[in-house]
Write a protein that holds these residues in place. Structure first.
Motif, PDB file in Angstrom:
ATOM      1  N   ILE A  52       0.846  -1.206   0.000  1.00  0.00           N
ATOM      2  CA  ILE A  52       0.000   0.000   0.000  1.00  0.00           C
ATOM      3  C   ILE A  52       0.881   1.255   0.000  1.00  0.00           C
ATOM      4  CG2 ILE A  52      -0.435   0.004   2.527  1.00  0.00           C
ATOM      5  CD1 ILE A  52      -2.952   1.117  -0.177  1.00  0.00           C
ATOM      6  N   VAL A  53       1.995   1.191   0.730  1.00  0.00           N
ATOM      7  CA  VAL A  53       2.903   2.347   0.732  1.00  0.00           C
ATOM      8  C   VAL A  53       3.507   2.516  -0.668  1.00  0.00           C
ATOM      9  CG1 VAL A  53       5.044   3.267   1.695  1.00  0.00           C
ATOM     10  CG2 VAL A  53       3.354   2.205   3.204  1.00  0.00           C
ATOM     11  N   GLU A  54       3.841   1.392  -1.301  1.00  0.00           N
ATOM     12  CA  GLU A  54       4.398   1.460  -2.649  1.00  0.00           C
ATOM     13  C   GLU A  54       3.367   2.031  -3.640  1.00  0.00           C
ATOM     14  OE1 GLU A  54       6.368  -2.155  -3.797  1.00  0.00           O
ATOM     15  OE2 GLU A  54       6.578  -1.401  -5.858  1.00  0.00           O
ATOM     16  N   LEU A  55       2.118   1.616  -3.487  1.00  0.00           N
ATOM     17  CA  LEU A  55       1.068   2.135  -4.385  1.00  0.00           C
ATOM     18  C   LEU A  55       0.891   3.637  -4.210  1.00  0.00           C
ATOM     19  CD1 LEU A  55      -1.579  -0.706  -3.987  1.00  0.00           C
ATOM     20  CD2 LEU A  55      -0.471  -0.031  -6.138  1.00  0.00           C
ATOM     21  N   ARG A  56       0.881   4.078  -2.949  1.00  0.00           N
ATOM     22  CA  ARG A  56       0.718   5.512  -2.685  1.00  0.00           C
ATOM     23  C   ARG A  56       1.813   6.297  -3.392  1.00  0.00           C
ATOM     24  NH1 ARG A  56      -0.025   4.408   3.795  1.00  0.00           N
ATOM     25  NH2 ARG A  56      -2.223   3.815   3.756  1.00  0.00           N
ATOM     26  N   GLN A  57       3.042   5.748  -3.348  1.00  0.00           N
ATOM     27  CA  GLN A  57       4.165   6.491  -3.922  1.00  0.00           C
ATOM     28  C   GLN A  57       4.212   6.361  -5.437  1.00  0.00           C
ATOM     29  OE1 GLN A  57       7.513   5.205  -1.478  1.00  0.00           O
ATOM     30  NE2 GLN A  57       6.821   6.477   0.221  1.00  0.00           N
ATOM     31  N   ARG A  58       4.007   5.152  -5.954  1.00  0.00           N
ATOM     32  CA  ARG A  58       4.102   4.976  -7.410  1.00  0.00           C
ATOM     33  C   ARG A  58       3.030   5.738  -8.162  1.00  0.00           C
ATOM     34  NH1 ARG A  58       6.074  -1.000  -9.131  1.00  0.00           N
ATOM     35  NH2 ARG A  58       5.646  -0.269 -11.218  1.00  0.00           N
TER      36      ARG A  58
ATOM     37  N   ASN B 245       0.961  11.678   2.058  1.00  0.00           N
ATOM     38  CA  ASN B 245       0.959  10.233   1.834  1.00  0.00           C
ATOM     39  C   ASN B 245       2.132   9.708   1.027  1.00  0.00           C
ATOM     40  OD1 ASN B 245      -0.671   8.069   2.553  1.00  0.00           O
ATOM     41  ND2 ASN B 245      -1.844   8.079   0.638  1.00  0.00           N
ATOM     42  N   THR B 246       3.071  10.562   0.670  1.00  0.00           N
ATOM     43  CA  THR B 246       4.134  10.079  -0.228  1.00  0.00           C
ATOM     44  C   THR B 246       5.551  10.361   0.265  1.00  0.00           C
ATOM     45  OG1 THR B 246       3.989  12.170  -1.449  1.00  0.00           O
ATOM     46  CG2 THR B 246       2.745  10.316  -2.328  1.00  0.00           C
ATOM     47  N   GLU B 247       5.700  11.194   1.296  1.00  0.00           N
ATOM     48  CA  GLU B 247       7.070  11.517   1.700  1.00  0.00           C
ATOM     49  C   GLU B 247       7.231  11.425   3.217  1.00  0.00           C
ATOM     50  OE1 GLU B 247       6.860  16.353   1.092  1.00  0.00           O
ATOM     51  OE2 GLU B 247       7.366  15.212  -0.698  1.00  0.00           O
ATOM     52  N   GLY B 248       7.852  12.414   3.864  1.00  0.00           N
ATOM     53  CA  GLY B 248       8.055  12.349   5.317  1.00  0.00           C
ATOM     54  C   GLY B 248       8.933  11.164   5.702  1.00  0.00           C
ATOM     55  N   LEU B 249       8.619  10.556   6.829  1.00  0.00           N
ATOM     56  CA  LEU B 249       9.419   9.420   7.296  1.00  0.00           C
ATOM     57  C   LEU B 249       9.190   8.164   6.467  1.00  0.00           C
ATOM     58  CD1 LEU B 249       9.529   9.577  11.197  1.00  0.00           C
ATOM     59  CD2 LEU B 249      11.461   9.381   9.628  1.00  0.00           C
ATOM     60  N   TYR B 250       8.226   8.214   5.552  1.00  0.00           N
ATOM     61  CA  TYR B 250       7.973   7.084   4.658  1.00  0.00           C
ATOM     62  C   TYR B 250       8.775   7.228   3.356  1.00  0.00           C
ATOM     63  CZ  TYR B 250       4.025   5.297   7.440  1.00  0.00           C
ATOM     64  OH  TYR B 250       3.234   4.763   8.430  1.00  0.00           O
ATOM     65  N   SER B 251       9.761   8.108   3.360  1.00  0.00           N
ATOM     66  CA  SER B 251      10.519   8.350   2.124  1.00  0.00           C
ATOM     67  C   SER B 251      11.203   7.089   1.611  1.00  0.00           C
ATOM     68  CB  SER B 251      11.585   9.420   2.364  1.00  0.00           C
ATOM     69  OG  SER B 251      12.618   8.888   3.176  1.00  0.00           O
TER      70      SER B 251
ATOM     71  N   GLU C 123      26.179  -0.178  13.940  1.00  0.00           N
ATOM     72  CA  GLU C 123      25.398   0.002  15.165  1.00  0.00           C
ATOM     73  C   GLU C 123      24.559   1.269  15.107  1.00  0.00           C
ATOM     74  OE1 GLU C 123      27.860  -0.522  18.604  1.00  0.00           O
ATOM     75  OE2 GLU C 123      28.228  -2.616  18.097  1.00  0.00           O
ATOM     76  N   ILE C 124      24.337   1.753  13.890  1.00  0.00           N
ATOM     77  CA  ILE C 124      23.514   2.956  13.750  1.00  0.00           C
ATOM     78  C   ILE C 124      22.645   2.829  12.493  1.00  0.00           C
ATOM     79  CG2 ILE C 124      25.466   4.163  12.620  1.00  0.00           C
ATOM     80  CD1 ILE C 124      24.339   6.788  13.772  1.00  0.00           C
ATOM     81  N   ALA C 125      21.362   3.111  12.654  1.00  0.00           N
ATOM     82  CA  ALA C 125      20.435   3.081  11.516  1.00  0.00           C
ATOM     83  C   ALA C 125      19.863   4.480  11.333  1.00  0.00           C
ATOM     84  CB  ALA C 125      19.315   2.083  11.780  1.00  0.00           C
ATOM     85  N   ILE C 126      19.658   4.866  10.088  1.00  0.00           N
ATOM     86  CA  ILE C 126      19.193   6.230   9.796  1.00  0.00           C
ATOM     87  C   ILE C 126      17.990   6.160   8.868  1.00  0.00           C
ATOM     88  CG2 ILE C 126      19.815   8.425   8.667  1.00  0.00           C
ATOM     89  CD1 ILE C 126      21.702   8.179  10.894  1.00  0.00           C
ATOM     90  N   SER C 127      16.928   6.945   9.167  1.00  0.00           N
ATOM     91  CA  SER C 127      15.800   7.119   8.241  1.00  0.00           C
ATOM     92  C   SER C 127      15.666   8.604   7.964  1.00  0.00           C
ATOM     93  CB  SER C 127      14.490   6.638   8.860  1.00  0.00           C
ATOM     94  OG  SER C 127      14.576   5.282   9.233  1.00  0.00           O
ATOM     95  N   LEU C 128      15.489   8.959   6.716  1.00  0.00           N
ATOM     96  CA  LEU C 128      15.377  10.384   6.396  1.00  0.00           C
ATOM     97  C   LEU C 128      13.928  10.833   6.321  1.00  0.00           C
ATOM     98  CD1 LEU C 128      18.065  11.185   3.692  1.00  0.00           C
ATOM     99  CD2 LEU C 128      18.191  11.387   6.170  1.00  0.00           C
ATOM    100  N   ARG C 129      13.633  11.927   6.978  1.00  0.00           N
ATOM    101  CA  ARG C 129      12.295  12.517   6.925  1.00  0.00           C
ATOM    102  C   ARG C 129      12.339  13.613   5.865  1.00  0.00           C
ATOM    103  NH1 ARG C 129       9.025  16.673   9.943  1.00  0.00           N
ATOM    104  NH2 ARG C 129       7.061  15.679  10.491  1.00  0.00           N
ATOM    105  N   VAL C 130      11.721  13.346   4.744  1.00  0.00           N
ATOM    106  CA  VAL C 130      11.814  14.266   3.612  1.00  0.00           C
ATOM    107  C   VAL C 130      10.513  15.060   3.487  1.00  0.00           C
ATOM    108  CG1 VAL C 130      12.076  14.414   1.103  1.00  0.00           C
ATOM    109  CG2 VAL C 130      13.308  12.649   2.383  1.00  0.00           C
TER     110      VAL C 130
END
Ligand code: IPM
Ligand code: MG
Length: 373
Positions: free
Chosen positions: A99-105, A137-143, A175-182
């Motif tokens: 569903i996240v992929e559909l929102r973005q595509r 529905n397409t960006e932010g922390l779901y980038s 030992e570090i993970a990063i997520s970008l909020r766009v």
């Protein structure tokens, strides 16, 4: 003769199948002129093909006016890998939420989630709550821009531009993970504009931007600047700005004070579950994923695998999503009739699913709504 719509039907898995059946019963009664095209998506396609959203489904969606979506199981990376067919394991397949992929595509940048307390619903937290959430529905922390392990080049590049990175210099890359909020200016402007347009169309007096611009100076800050600039074009509607944490508290304290709420993707995900609970829970929470030319309508709830195939869950969330679809198709009268039928079954209180303290099945509820139409 009225146009024939082409509507893709993605039942997904878990209770998705049950609620889609309910949706079809009601649509058949409304006699919408439409072809319904079954479209593969869901956990079984992940397990057997390594892709929960096969390309053949994308092709169907591109040939449709809009789509109905039931529900889909999503699991963590490791669990997904374990459930993959043995011959597909270790081949580099990565599970992504369809569903996240559909929102973005399909660039379905608006996630509209109305939460209304229908009269007579004993699950309402208060009477007369009427909130519409506009979730970007397409960006932010779901980038989807995430790193683990953290590549040294990326770390260096960030460190060069932002001293805050220094605090993590002693943490090794694995030992570090990063997520970008766009947040883009375009993304911020279009979701805020849709929120104001909706407020104007449906008679809400305020739009509340719920962000966190005291801490997320750049991303929430950008949303805030754009919102205040757009608000100038809507002098009849008041813009308010809150911080998302306080907003959650205010929604519990004074839910009737809020109308349209607009926010970024992850905050919208969270606040929409809270708002759903104010009006009876996920059994009553509908959503529309809406772009410029295409839209997908789905209940906010997940696939609840333990209830799959039992016809136990409340289909009202799905039926209200059908209502949003009819609105979007321009079938305003049919949408209003469907909402009135749902409201009347709720008010009547005789047909109640388990969440409402009753024994009615998914199908009993759908029948009751269809009969009122
Ligand atoms: C929602 C859901 C989805 C999301 C999940 C199922 C990927 O929680 O629609 O709110 O995170 O957006
Ligand atoms: Mg959610």
């Amino acid at each position: 003769m009225a146009a024939t719509y082409r509507i893709a039907v993605m039942e997904g898995d878990g209770v998705g199948t049950d609620v889609i059946e309910a949706a079809r019963m009601v649509l058949d009664r409304i006699a919408t002129n439409a072809d319904y095209i079954p479209t593969d998506v869901g956990w079984e396609f992940w397990c057997n093909e390594g892709n929960a959203l096969p390309e053949r489904s994308i092709k169907i969606l591109k040939e449709c006016d809009c789509a109905l979506f039931g529900a889909i199981t999503s699991k963590s990376k490791d669990e997904a890998e374990r459930e993959l067919a043995p011959e597909l394991q270790g081949k580099g397949f990565v599970y992504r939420s369809p569903i996240v992929e559909l929102r973005q595509r399909f660039d379905l940048y608006t996630n509209l989630r109305p939460c209304k307390a229908y009269a007579g619903n004993s699950l309402n937290y208060r009477d007369d709550i009427d909130i519409a959430i506009f979730r970007e529905n397409t960006e932010g922390l779901y980038s989807g821009i995430e790193f683990f392990p953290f590549p040294d080049e990326v770390r260096k590049a960030i460190g060069k531009h932002n001293r805050a990175m220094d605090r993590f210099n002693d943490v090794s890359s694995d030992e570090i993970a990063i997520s970008l909020r766009v947040i883009t200016k375009r993304g911020a402007r279009r979701i805020v504009t849709r929120a104001f347009e909706y407020a104007r169309d449906f008679g809400y007096s305020s739009v509340t931007l719920a962000e966190k611009s005291n801490i997320l100076l750049e991303t929430s800050g950008l949303m805030s600047r754009e919102a205040w600039s757009i608000a100038e074009e809507y002098p009849d509607i008041e813009l308010r700005e809150t911080n998302i944490d306080a907003q959650m508290m205010w929604l519990l304290k004074n839910p009737n004070d809020y109308g349209v709420i607009v926010t970024s993707n992850m905050f919208g995900d969270i606040v929409s579950d809270l708002a759903a609970q104010l009006v009876g829970g996920l059994g009553f929470a509908a959503s529309g994923n809406i772009g410029e030319e295409f839209a997908i309508f789905e209940p906010t709830h997940g696939s609840a695998p333990k209830y799959a195939g039992q016809y136990k869950v409340n289909p009202i969330a799905m039926l209200l999503s059908v209502k949003l679809m009819l609105d979007w198709l321009g079938e305003r009268d049919k949408a209003a009739a469907l909402e009135a039928a749902i409201a009347s079954v709720i008010a009547d209180g005789r047909v109640r699913t388990y969440d409402m303290g009753g024994l009615a099945s998914t199908i009993d509820m759908a029948k009751a709504v269809a009969e009122r139409l």
